[in-house]
Structure formats: structure tokens, C-alpha cells
Design an enzyme around this catalytic site. Sequence first.
Site, PDB file in Angstrom:
ATOM      1  CB  THR A  30      -0.934   0.013   1.223  1.00  0.00           C
ATOM      2  OG1 THR A  30      -0.167  -0.245   2.411  1.00  0.00           O
ATOM      3  CG2 THR A  30      -2.003  -1.049   1.096  1.00  0.00           C
ATOM      4  CE  LYS A 141       1.095  -3.911   3.935  1.00  0.00           C
ATOM      5  NZ  LYS A 141       1.209  -2.439   3.816  1.00  0.00           N
ATOM      6  CD  GLU A 174       2.756  -6.176  12.849  1.00  0.00           C
ATOM      7  OE1 GLU A 174       3.730  -5.812  12.162  1.00  0.00           O
ATOM      8  OE2 GLU A 174       1.992  -7.098  12.506  1.00  0.00           O
TER       9      GLU A 174
END
Length: 270
Positions: A30, A141, A174
Amino acid sequence: MLPLWTNQPTAAGIHPLDRGLAYGDGVFATMRSNGQILFLTQHLARIEQSCARLGFSWQASGELKDKLTELAEAHPMHCIKLIVSRGVGGRGYQSPQAVTATEIVSVSELPSHYGAWQQQGITLALSEVRLGQQPRLAGIKHLNRLEQVLIKSQALPNGMEDWLVLDSEAWVIESSMANLFGVKDGIIYTPALHQAGVSGVTREIIIQTLLTQGYTVVVCGVKQDFLRDCEHVFLSNSLFGVVDVKGIDNQAYTPWPQSTQLRHSLGLSL
């Protein structure tokens, strides 16, 4: 969701047997457009490296780069998402010997509250959902995001904007959508991601920038007790840039004085 582009020639779009759909066999990025895609070279390099870790070869074509540039120019202050899957083929989980990767590009608006987050900071709550440890996938990812779906399916407590996420061994990893940094005695710490989590492009660029500016940055295992002792905590991702954490559950933090300057120097301000 605004324009959609794919390299697949079929009129129907994505093949129903695409391995990204069937197994999550692929990766994505992204990326933020400011009229051009921020850190495009690094995003494409990470996708290429991630595909190699999954066992297939991929490089961005000139056509794909042109399309990304075109969409970024047409849609400033938007999110541009690039998905790369292994494509169609193979029997069951067995992957095909010859790979024709599927590429999908979509465009969506940046969440309107990200600017306020940069100015005001956010508060995190500890998620009950833990990330599994899998070193073969850690840092990538990839398209298997069911853990994040489960995390986001929880209702946040009043006054909280996101979740703090641990792994199965209670290491801090995270937030649900961003990498995490803690500042203690002038040293910047960020969790090691060799067992779980996503190694974000913005995280890597922040680490490099801070080292260049003379800061000491330590990548290491982080437990909650250590995080509580930090004076400042901030988050990073490719869309909202750098956001201070005001608190985690009942623990309060003051904004890191360098957050604004870091956003400005990297072109991340909203």
C-alpha cells in the site's frame, strides 16, 4: 475504490483459480501518492524480494511502472495498492513450475482522519489476538492477513484508535496496521521482526534516516515492560507516515519532539 488495473488479459478480470485468491499466495504494497508514489523504488524492491522468499521470480515491468505513475499523477493524496500473486496453476497447494504472476492495482482515498492523527496522536489498546511465529514468512507483507482481520474484528474500547499486537510468545510486534518505535534515554528502539510481523518500507526508511542524523537505533526483542519505560512511542506506515502514541491502555506517553521534523523531512506530512 477507484480505478482497477490488472495485467491479466481476460475480460472477466481476475481468474477464479488465481492462487492469491485460493491460498493467499502472493504479496502486496500500500503506497501513498503525493502526485507521485512515495518510495516507489523501495516498495517495488520489497515486493520483488518477498516474491523470491515465496519461491517465484517477479520484477516490475515498464508497463506496470507507467500505470503506477499515471495513477499517482491522476490521484494525489490517495492510496495506491499493488497486489502480486503467483497467478494461476498447480494442483492444490503444489505451485506451478512456470509462473505468470498476476498484478492488480487499485486506488482508494486516504482515510480522512490520518491528518488529525498526525497532529493529535492516537491511543492503543492491547489486542487479545496474538500473531503466530513463522520465520519463513516474517517481515513479508503477504496476502494471508487473517490474523489482522481477527484483530480488526474486535471492537476497540472507547477512546482507542488502534490495537497493540503481541506474538504468541508475548513479544511486542506492531500495531494492527503499523510498525512501532519506542524512545528511551534518546535511543530509538523498534521490535525485531524475524519471527512475526511486517517489515514496512517506511520503517526501514525511518531507521536509515535516523541513523544518518546521528541517532542510535536498536532493533531488538521488545516486551511490554520495556515499552512502559519508554518516554515516547510512535508508529509508522506508508499512508499516515509518522504518528505519535499518546497512550497504551493506562500508560501515557508524551509526543516525540522530532516527529514533526521527521514527517517533514521525508515528505510524510498530511
